[in-house]
Design a protein around this motif. Structure first.
Motif, PDB file in Angstrom:
ATOM      1  N   TYR A 140       0.055  -6.663   3.825  1.00 37.28           N
ATOM      2  CA  TYR A 140       0.359  -7.615   2.764  1.00 37.28           C
ATOM      3  C   TYR A 140      -0.858  -8.133   2.015  1.00 37.28           C
ATOM      4  O   TYR A 140      -0.832  -9.183   1.443  1.00 37.28           O
ATOM      5  CB  TYR A 140       1.150  -8.796   3.332  1.00 37.28           C
ATOM      6  N   TYR A 141      -1.963  -7.419   2.039  1.00 38.71           N
ATOM      7  CA  TYR A 141      -3.121  -7.895   1.302  1.00 38.71           C
ATOM      8  C   TYR A 141      -2.938  -7.599  -0.185  1.00 38.71           C
ATOM      9  O   TYR A 141      -2.201  -6.704  -0.583  1.00 38.71           O
ATOM     10  CB  TYR A 141      -4.428  -7.340   1.865  1.00 38.71           C
ATOM     11  N   ALA A 142      -3.644  -8.354  -1.014  1.00 44.63           N
ATOM     12  CA  ALA A 142      -3.409  -8.374  -2.466  1.00 44.63           C
ATOM     13  C   ALA A 142      -3.399  -7.008  -3.164  1.00 44.63           C
ATOM     14  O   ALA A 142      -2.491  -6.738  -3.949  1.00 44.63           O
ATOM     15  CB  ALA A 142      -4.427  -9.309  -3.127  1.00 44.63           C
ATOM     16  N   PRO A 143      -4.373  -6.106  -2.934  1.00 41.15           N
ATOM     17  CA  PRO A 143      -4.356  -4.838  -3.684  1.00 41.15           C
ATOM     18  C   PRO A 143      -3.125  -3.974  -3.449  1.00 41.15           C
ATOM     19  O   PRO A 143      -2.810  -3.119  -4.278  1.00 41.15           O
ATOM     20  CB  PRO A 143      -5.621  -4.118  -3.197  1.00 41.15           C
ATOM     21  N   ASN A 144      -2.417  -4.166  -2.352  1.00 38.70           N
ATOM     22  CA  ASN A 144      -1.230  -3.344  -2.102  1.00 38.70           C
ATOM     23  C   ASN A 144      -0.107  -3.613  -3.093  1.00 38.70           C
ATOM     24  O   ASN A 144       0.841  -2.843  -3.169  1.00 38.70           O
ATOM     25  CB  ASN A 144      -0.702  -3.551  -0.684  1.00 38.70           C
ATOM     26  N   TYR A 145      -0.190  -4.707  -3.834  1.00 39.62           N
ATOM     27  CA  TYR A 145       0.856  -5.005  -4.807  1.00 39.62           C
ATOM     28  C   TYR A 145       0.665  -4.264  -6.121  1.00 39.62           C
ATOM     29  O   TYR A 145       1.518  -4.300  -6.986  1.00 39.62           O
ATOM     30  CB  TYR A 145       0.947  -6.517  -5.047  1.00 39.62           C
ATOM     31  N   LEU A 146      -0.467  -3.577  -6.270  1.00 42.21           N
ATOM     32  CA  LEU A 146      -0.717  -2.761  -7.458  1.00 42.21           C
ATOM     33  C   LEU A 146      -0.731  -1.297  -7.027  1.00 42.21           C
ATOM     34  O   LEU A 146      -1.486  -0.928  -6.118  1.00 42.21           O
ATOM     35  CB  LEU A 146      -2.050  -3.138  -8.110  1.00 42.21           C
ATOM     36  N   PRO A 147       0.091  -0.457  -7.648  1.00 46.64           N
ATOM     37  CA  PRO A 147       0.158   0.947  -7.232  1.00 46.64           C
ATOM     38  C   PRO A 147      -1.214   1.614  -7.219  1.00 46.64           C
ATOM     39  O   PRO A 147      -2.030   1.414  -8.101  1.00 46.64           O
ATOM     40  CB  PRO A 147       1.059   1.582  -8.298  1.00 46.64           C
ATOM     41  N   VAL A 148      -1.487   2.348  -6.192  1.00 45.24           N
ATOM     42  CA  VAL A 148      -2.685   3.159  -5.976  1.00 45.24           C
ATOM     43  C   VAL A 148      -3.923   2.321  -5.620  1.00 45.24           C
ATOM     44  O   VAL A 148      -4.808   2.814  -4.941  1.00 45.24           O
ATOM     45  CB  VAL A 148      -2.983   4.094  -7.181  1.00 45.24           C
ATOM     46  N   LEU A 149      -3.992   1.067  -6.033  1.00 45.30           N
ATOM     47  CA  LEU A 149      -5.186   0.268  -5.781  1.00 45.30           C
ATOM     48  C   LEU A 149      -5.433   0.073  -4.285  1.00 45.30           C
ATOM     49  O   LEU A 149      -6.583   0.092  -3.838  1.00 45.30           O
ATOM     50  CB  LEU A 149      -5.098  -1.088  -6.488  1.00 45.30           C
ATOM     51  N   GLY A 150      -4.385  -0.103  -3.495  1.00 43.17           N
ATOM     52  CA  GLY A 150      -4.552  -0.267  -2.052  1.00 43.17           C
ATOM     53  C   GLY A 150      -5.224   0.937  -1.418  1.00 43.17           C
ATOM     54  O   GLY A 150      -6.121   0.805  -0.582  1.00 43.17           O
ATOM     55  N   GLN A 151      -4.822   2.134  -1.835  1.00 42.40           N
ATOM     56  CA  GLN A 151      -5.421   3.352  -1.299  1.00 42.40           C
ATOM     57  C   GLN A 151      -6.838   3.551  -1.857  1.00 42.40           C
ATOM     58  O   GLN A 151      -7.759   3.918  -1.133  1.00 42.40           O
ATOM     59  CB  GLN A 151      -4.549   4.576  -1.633  1.00 42.40           C
ATOM     60  N   LEU A 152      -6.997   3.313  -3.156  1.00 41.08           N
ATOM     61  CA  LEU A 152      -8.301   3.474  -3.787  1.00 41.08           C
ATOM     62  C   LEU A 152      -9.311   2.501  -3.182  1.00 41.08           C
ATOM     63  O   LEU A 152     -10.484   2.846  -3.003  1.00 41.08           O
ATOM     64  CB  LEU A 152      -8.165   3.246  -5.294  1.00 41.08           C
ATOM     65  N   ASN A 153      -8.854   1.307  -2.830  1.00 41.62           N
ATOM     66  CA  ASN A 153      -9.706   0.287  -2.225  1.00 41.62           C
ATOM     67  C   ASN A 153     -10.432   0.849  -1.006  1.00 41.62           C
ATOM     68  O   ASN A 153     -11.649   0.785  -0.916  1.00 41.62           O
ATOM     69  CB  ASN A 153      -8.849  -0.922  -1.842  1.00 41.62           C
ATOM     70  N   ILE A 154      -9.682   1.407  -0.069  1.00 41.01           N
ATOM     71  CA  ILE A 154     -10.307   1.853   1.180  1.00 41.01           C
ATOM     72  C   ILE A 154     -10.993   3.208   1.048  1.00 41.01           C
ATOM     73  O   ILE A 154     -11.956   3.483   1.741  1.00 41.01           O
ATOM     74  CB  ILE A 154      -9.300   1.859   2.342  1.00 41.01           C
ATOM     75  N   LEU A 155     -10.519   4.059   0.137  1.00 36.34           N
ATOM     76  CA  LEU A 155     -11.140   5.376  -0.034  1.00 36.34           C
ATOM     77  C   LEU A 155     -12.466   5.301  -0.799  1.00 36.34           C
ATOM     78  O   LEU A 155     -13.260   6.236  -0.729  1.00 36.34           O
ATOM     79  CB  LEU A 155     -10.178   6.319  -0.760  1.00 36.34           C
ATOM     80  N   TRP A 156     -12.707   4.201  -1.491  1.00 39.30           N
ATOM     81  CA  TRP A 156     -13.889   4.071  -2.345  1.00 39.30           C
ATOM     82  C   TRP A 156     -15.181   4.327  -1.574  1.00 39.30           C
ATOM     83  O   TRP A 156     -16.136   4.885  -2.111  1.00 39.30           O
ATOM     84  CB  TRP A 156     -13.901   2.695  -2.998  1.00 39.30           C
ATOM     85  N   LEU A 157     -15.249   3.936  -0.314  1.00 39.75           N
ATOM     86  CA  LEU A 157     -16.485   4.084   0.447  1.00 39.75           C
ATOM     87  C   LEU A 157     -16.870   5.544   0.663  1.00 39.75           C
ATOM     88  O   LEU A 157     -18.016   5.848   0.971  1.00 39.75           O
ATOM     89  CB  LEU A 157     -16.418   3.354   1.787  1.00 39.75           C
ATOM     90  N   LEU A 158     -15.929   6.470   0.498  1.00 33.51           N
ATOM     91  CA  LEU A 158     -16.241   7.881   0.709  1.00 33.51           C
ATOM     92  C   LEU A 158     -17.214   8.422  -0.326  1.00 33.51           C
ATOM     93  O   LEU A 158     -17.953   9.364  -0.056  1.00 33.51           O
ATOM     94  CB  LEU A 158     -14.954   8.715   0.725  1.00 33.51           C
TER      95      LEU A 158
END
Length: 197
Positions: A140-158
């Motif tokens: 339920y963290y904030a970026p999950n309410y915007l499509p793709v942002l939740g996934q992009l958030n954590i993948l960014w470090l790659l």
């Protein structure tokens, strides 16, 4: 706590990939890799799951006691506290530990911690709140309410170099480093800050 850099910190602005940075007190800080961060997040997810379940059972027990064991007639007066538990537990878990110790239980278990990206110092409470709002160990963290942002958030470090920051790190101006700091001698690169191989 101010955001002024520690006098011994050499800002990690132009670090080549694979190098570590000189942090406060002449220590060497190494950005944590994706595997360590994933392991820490997995452990934090397990811990927060059990804390959330236990808190939910307490709320359910209170409402069951109030209603004589009959949960069929409860309405929003039950749903609101449960929602607070489901959303609030992971947030509080992340925020309180990062602002107090710089690491959650999962991060401590794998030997990583969160620091200010500018100077390697402790994360102020306000930034820890922002970081927890952007990414707590729950769904339920904030970026999950915007499509793709939740996934992009954590993948960014790659692909983020040199600091290996996720988007929630960038928002809070933090970075995750290996907690077991080494004491290597820094190498001064021409025209850049001090780093260690």
């Amino acid at each position: 706590m101010t955001d002024t850099p520690h006098p011994q910190w050499h800002a990690p602005v132009t670090a080549p990939a694979g190098l570590s940075m000189q942090g406060p007190g002449g220590t060497t800080v190494v950005p944590a890799d994706a595997g360590l961060r994933l392991g820490a997040r997995f452990l934090d997810g397990i811990v927060t799951l059990f804390i959330t379940l236990a808190s939910g059972l307490v709320v359910t027990g209170v409402f069951a006691a109030i209603n004589g064991g009959n949960m069929d007639n409860v309405g929003p007066e039950y749903g609101v506290p449960m929602l607070v538990v489901i959303i609030g537990t992971p947030f509080l878990y992340e925020w309180l530990q990062i602002s107090r110790w710089g690491a959650t239980l999962g991060k401590r278990a794998v030997g990583i911690k969160v620091v200010r990206a500018a100077d390697g110092g402790p994360v102020p409470k306000g930034r820890a709140v922002l970081r927890a709002l952007c990414f707590s160990p729950g769904i339920y963290y904030a970026p999950n309410y915007l499509p793709v942002l939740g996934q992009l958030n954590i993948l960014w470090l790659l692909w983020d170099r040199p600091l290996r920051q996720c988007l929630h790190d960038k928002a809070a101006k933090t970075m995750v480093v290996r907690g077991r700091v080494t004491q290597k001698a820094p190498v001064q690169l021409p025209g850049s800050t001090a780093f260690t191989r």
